[in-house]
Design a protein around this motif. Structure first.
Motif, PDB file in Angstrom:
ATOM      1  N   ASP B 123       0.877  -1.166   0.000  1.00 41.52           N
ATOM      2  CA  ASP B 123       0.000   0.000   0.000  1.00 41.52           C
ATOM      3  C   ASP B 123       0.916   1.217   0.000  1.00 41.52           C
ATOM      4  O   ASP B 123       1.842   1.302   0.814  1.00 41.52           O
ATOM      5  CB  ASP B 123      -0.905   0.035   1.234  1.00 41.52           C
ATOM      6  CG  ASP B 123      -1.978   1.098   1.058  1.00 41.52           C
ATOM      7  OD1 ASP B 123      -3.098   0.773   0.632  1.00 41.52           O
ATOM      8  OD2 ASP B 123      -1.664   2.290   1.302  1.00 41.52           O
ATOM      9  N   HIS B 125       0.703   4.199   0.973  1.00 38.46           N
ATOM     10  CA  HIS B 125       0.775   5.077   2.139  1.00 38.46           C
ATOM     11  C   HIS B 125       1.442   4.436   3.357  1.00 38.46           C
ATOM     12  O   HIS B 125       1.370   4.963   4.469  1.00 38.46           O
ATOM     13  CB  HIS B 125      -0.605   5.641   2.473  1.00 38.46           C
ATOM     14  CG  HIS B 125      -1.093   6.557   1.402  1.00 38.46           C
ATOM     15  ND1 HIS B 125      -2.012   6.162   0.457  1.00 38.46           N
ATOM     16  CD2 HIS B 125      -0.736   7.816   1.073  1.00 38.46           C
ATOM     17  CE1 HIS B 125      -2.203   7.158  -0.398  1.00 38.46           C
ATOM     18  NE2 HIS B 125      -1.440   8.168  -0.052  1.00 38.46           N
ATOM     19  N   SER B 300     -10.090   8.925   6.545  1.00 37.87           N
ATOM     20  CA  SER B 300      -9.001   8.289   5.786  1.00 37.87           C
ATOM     21  C   SER B 300      -7.732   8.133   6.611  1.00 37.87           C
ATOM     22  O   SER B 300      -7.636   8.632   7.739  1.00 37.87           O
ATOM     23  CB  SER B 300      -8.667   9.047   4.499  1.00 37.87           C
ATOM     24  OG  SER B 300      -7.783  10.124   4.757  1.00 37.87           O
ATOM     25  N   CYS B 301      -6.743   7.472   6.016  1.00 43.88           N
ATOM     26  CA  CYS B 301      -5.466   7.261   6.709  1.00 43.88           C
ATOM     27  C   CYS B 301      -4.705   8.566   6.857  1.00 43.88           C
ATOM     28  O   CYS B 301      -3.725   8.635   7.585  1.00 43.88           O
ATOM     29  CB  CYS B 301      -4.633   6.224   5.972  1.00 43.88           C
ATOM     30  SG  CYS B 301      -4.187   6.671   4.301  1.00 43.88           S
ATOM     31  N   LEU B 365     -10.903   6.060  -2.072  1.00 44.01           N
ATOM     32  CA  LEU B 365     -10.409   5.554  -3.346  1.00 44.01           C
ATOM     33  C   LEU B 365     -11.552   5.287  -4.318  1.00 44.01           C
ATOM     34  O   LEU B 365     -11.404   4.538  -5.282  1.00 44.01           O
ATOM     35  CB  LEU B 365      -9.561   4.289  -3.147  1.00 44.01           C
ATOM     36  CG  LEU B 365     -10.269   2.943  -2.919  1.00 44.01           C
ATOM     37  CD1 LEU B 365      -9.300   1.798  -3.152  1.00 44.01           C
ATOM     38  CD2 LEU B 365     -10.925   2.833  -1.599  1.00 44.01           C
ATOM     39  N   ASN B 383      -6.057  12.030   0.631  1.00 44.08           N
ATOM     40  CA  ASN B 383      -4.725  12.402   0.150  1.00 44.08           C
ATOM     41  C   ASN B 383      -4.573  12.498  -1.363  1.00 44.08           C
ATOM     42  O   ASN B 383      -3.528  12.900  -1.852  1.00 44.08           O
ATOM     43  CB  ASN B 383      -3.695  11.421   0.716  1.00 44.08           C
ATOM     44  CG  ASN B 383      -4.162   9.985   0.573  1.00 44.08           C
ATOM     45  OD1 ASN B 383      -4.724   9.610  -0.444  1.00 44.08           O
ATOM     46  ND2 ASN B 383      -3.953   9.181   1.599  1.00 44.08           N
ATOM     47  N   ARG B 389     -10.842   9.685  -8.895  1.00 41.22           N
ATOM     48  CA  ARG B 389     -10.445   9.063  -7.633  1.00 41.22           C
ATOM     49  C   ARG B 389     -11.653   8.728  -6.748  1.00 41.22           C
ATOM     50  O   ARG B 389     -11.672   7.725  -6.048  1.00 41.22           O
ATOM     51  CB  ARG B 389      -9.487   9.996  -6.877  1.00 41.22           C
ATOM     52  CG  ARG B 389      -9.081   9.522  -5.488  1.00 41.22           C
ATOM     53  CD  ARG B 389      -8.091   8.373  -5.530  1.00 41.22           C
ATOM     54  NE  ARG B 389      -7.715   7.948  -4.178  1.00 41.22           N
ATOM     55  CZ  ARG B 389      -6.894   6.938  -3.913  1.00 41.22           C
ATOM     56  NH1 ARG B 389      -6.358   6.244  -4.896  1.00 41.22           N
ATOM     57  NH2 ARG B 389      -6.605   6.603  -2.681  1.00 41.22           N
TER      58      ARG B 389
HETATM   59  S1  SF4 Z   1      -7.788   5.609   3.349  1.00 42.16           S
HETATM   60 FE1  SF4 Z   1      -7.453   5.956   1.172  1.00 42.16          FE
HETATM   61  S2  SF4 Z   1      -5.300   6.344   0.908  1.00 42.16           S
HETATM   62 FE2  SF4 Z   1      -5.590   5.469   2.952  1.00 42.16          FE
HETATM   63  S3  SF4 Z   1      -5.232   3.267   2.712  1.00 42.16           S
HETATM   64 FE3  SF4 Z   1      -7.415   3.624   2.446  1.00 42.16          FE
HETATM   65  S4  SF4 Z   1      -7.711   3.934   0.225  1.00 42.16           S
HETATM   66 FE4  SF4 Z   1      -5.525   4.151   0.653  1.00 42.16          FE
END
Ligand code: SF4
Lengths: 162, 424
Positions: B123, B125, B300-301, B365, B383, B389
């Protein structure tokens, strides 16, 4: 020999294969949506042996290996770009999808040109314009990887020899 | 010549005294991560190796967070591959619906990733964990499969770029998100390609762990291999109660070699908004204000941690989301969700008219739970704002911090939080 499909700078992995299709990792399924958000006609019209030309930072964004898998399964022979995003570069080599870095070729090839590529020599011929370009060679370690047919076969071989 | 923190971690894991940028090394891994999108592809490659067991059942982390709770049959089948593998391999760190959180919120929270670690994750990130003083980088599924099998990976030692923030006098509402968006706006989405980004200065040291995690999370948006911050008291405070194994603190030497050093004055950085379709298209919030939006996403992350929810809740409390806005809130983990619930923040959000979800990647995503139609526009604390997206290829995503997102949800258009809070 194949036809060139040219795209711009910063082609990201969401453009190469949108996340909405990632609930299934079958290469054929991925290929059928390849480059969809940049050129919806690509997946249906691309022919085996065709070539993708990208600008700088090709493959930026997510780590999804589905991106080079989609391109490979679509029949694309090689991607030629000015530069690549790190994870995409690594993934392509790991799955045995040939990619070349050659800014001169990117500038000298247009969509629709007929292009021939000698992967071993890194030689790129634009048949439509009668021009030729030399891509940068891979570092030695990468050449071993490619010769081994990608990372998995490379590791298998290493284990068998150990 | 000394070494940077990144070089030290790589050298230690490769069994070397010293490494230099450009060198290709083979190194031992502390954690190998995959999720429900990349995991099944990795498992498929793993199976081709003919190896029965992963290298260490306590060093593989599998997180079903992207399309879960499973949104359709295809994703359920896909997740099942991950579930079956985790069970058969007796993977210690496997999380599924009910306990799962977004991987990059979850792993630091659970003490699975620690300072000094070398981590690969399927991944992009994965670089988030650099906030703990670890060297963590995103890879694809094949690298992940090889990592699960051998406990090792090859790396090219990256050059390091240093980003120093001078001063702790940030403008009101400015957060880690604004600092990283500002940097990406300056150097571009390939400005740190293949490199390590090291963040430092008293500005960075004054930030909470939640803010530091946000900054390192987006290093990949500048093309970096990792983002990293030297551990200090704040890091140790965070790690102490969570760690269940030994960890090691590395710091950059004073005479370490940097490819480039960027210096900023903290007080000069305004609130940021990144315009479509690249995170580098940043403007100040004042330049973006007045732009109409259809959806606001907080989570999100990048920004789904406790502090992010606190900021959003405090702005939303006692107010109403604009009737034409759909405001979606995604806590990063179950623990964060629960804590926000206990503090009354979830109540404040729901009363304001926000939809609060179980932790999942969801719309970040364009997976599920909030997809955009053609022509729609979202303001999001996530992000990435690439084409398509968050849904239709002709929809748009703007990126910002949680305060701007919450204030804009009330106003119905992009605004500076002072407009909403002063009126409140
Ligand atoms: S929150 Fe978004 S950027 Fe973060 S891991 Fe999930 S899909 Fe990927």
């Amino acid at each position: 020999m194949g036809k060139a499909w040219k795209f711009g700078d910063d082609i990201d992995t969401d453009v190469i294969i949108p996340a909405r299709y990632l609930n299934n990792s079958d290469p054929k399924h991925l290929a059928s949506h390849c480059m969809e958000d940049a050129d919806p006609t690509f997946a249906t019209n691309v022919k085996p042996g065709d070539i993708i030309i990208g600008g700088k930072n090709f493959g930026c964004g997510s780590s999804r290996e589905h991106a080079p898998i989609a391109i490979k399964a679509a029949g694309v022979k090689v991607v030629i770009a000015e530069s690549y995003a790190r994870i995409f570069y690594r993934n392509s080599l790991n799955i045995g999808m040939p990619i070349l870095e050659c800014p001169e070729a990117v500038a000298g090839i247009e969509s629709g040109d007929t292009v021939e590529v000698d992967l071993e020599k890194g030689l790129i011929l634009n048949k439509s314009k009668g021009t030729s370009f030399q891509a940068r060679p891979f570092p030695e370690f990468m050449q071993d990887l490619i010769r081994g047919g990608g990372l998995i076969s490379y590791i298998k071989e290493k284990r068998n020899n150990a | 010549m000394g070494m940077t923190i990144s070089e030290k971690i790589l050298a230690a894991h490769a069994g070397l005294d010293k490494v230099v940028p450009g060198e290709i090394i083979n190194a031992k891994l502390d954690i190998v991560l995959a999720n429900d999108v990349t995991g099944p592809v990795a498992i498929n490659e793993f199976n081709k190796l003919g190896i029965e067991k992963v290298f260490d059942q306590e060093k593989v982390a599998l997180v079903a967070d992207h399309f879960t709770p499973n949104k359709d049959i295809a994703s359920a089948e896909h997740s099942k591959i991950l579930r079956d593998f985790a069970k058969n391999q007796k993977i210690k760190y496997f999380w599924d619906t009910g306990t799962v959180g977004i991987e990059h919120c979850l792993l630091p929270e659970q003490g699975v990733v620690l300072p000094g670690d070398l981590i690969i994750g399927a991944d992009s990130h994965t670089c988030t964990y650099g906030a703990l003083g670890a060297f963590a980088t995103g890879v694809g599924s094949t690298d992940c499969a090889a990592g699960m099998a051998t406990g090792e990976a090859w790396f090219r030692v990256p050059e390091t770029l240093k980003f120093i923030f001078h001063g702790t006098d940030f403008q009101p509402w400015v957060s880690g998100k604004d600092l990283i968006l500002y940097i990406i706006g300056q150097i571009g989405v390939d400005g740190a390609r293949y490199k390590a980004m090291e963040f430092s200065g008293d500005g960075i040291r004054s930030l909470s762990m939640d803010n530091r995690l946000t900054i390192c999370n987006m290093a990949i948006e500048a093309g970096a291999k990792t983002g990293i911050i030297e551990p200090d008291e704040i890091t140790l405070q965070y790690v102490k109660s969570r760690a269940k194994r030994e960890y090691k603190i590395y710091k950059s030497d004073h005479d370490a070699c940097y490819e480039n050093v960027y210096e900023f004055r903290s007080k000069d950085i305004p609130l940021q908004v990144a315009f479509p379709h690249l995170p580098e298209n940043t403007k100040s919030v004042d330049e973006a204000s007045g732009r109409k939006i259809d959806q606001v996403v907080i989570g999100s992350c990048t920004n789904g941690r406790l502090e992010d929810l606190e900021i959003a809740a405090n702005i939303l409390k006692g107010k109403k989301i604009h009737p034409e806005i759909r405001c979606l809130i995604f806590p990063g983990t179950q623990q964060i969700y629960l804590e926000a619930l206990r503090k009354g923040w979830i109540e404040a959000m729901v009363e304001a008219g926000a939809a609060v979800s179980t932790p999942t990647c969801g719309p970040c995503l364009g997976g599920h739970m909030g997809i955009l139609a053609k022509g729609e526009r979202a303001l999001s604390t996530t992000n990435r704002n690439f084409v398509g997206r968050m849904g239709h290829p002709e929809s748009e995503v703007y990126l910002c911090n949680p305060a701007v997102a919450a204030a804009s949800a009330i106003k119905g258009e992009i605004v500076h939080p002072r407009e909403v809070v002063n009126n409140g």
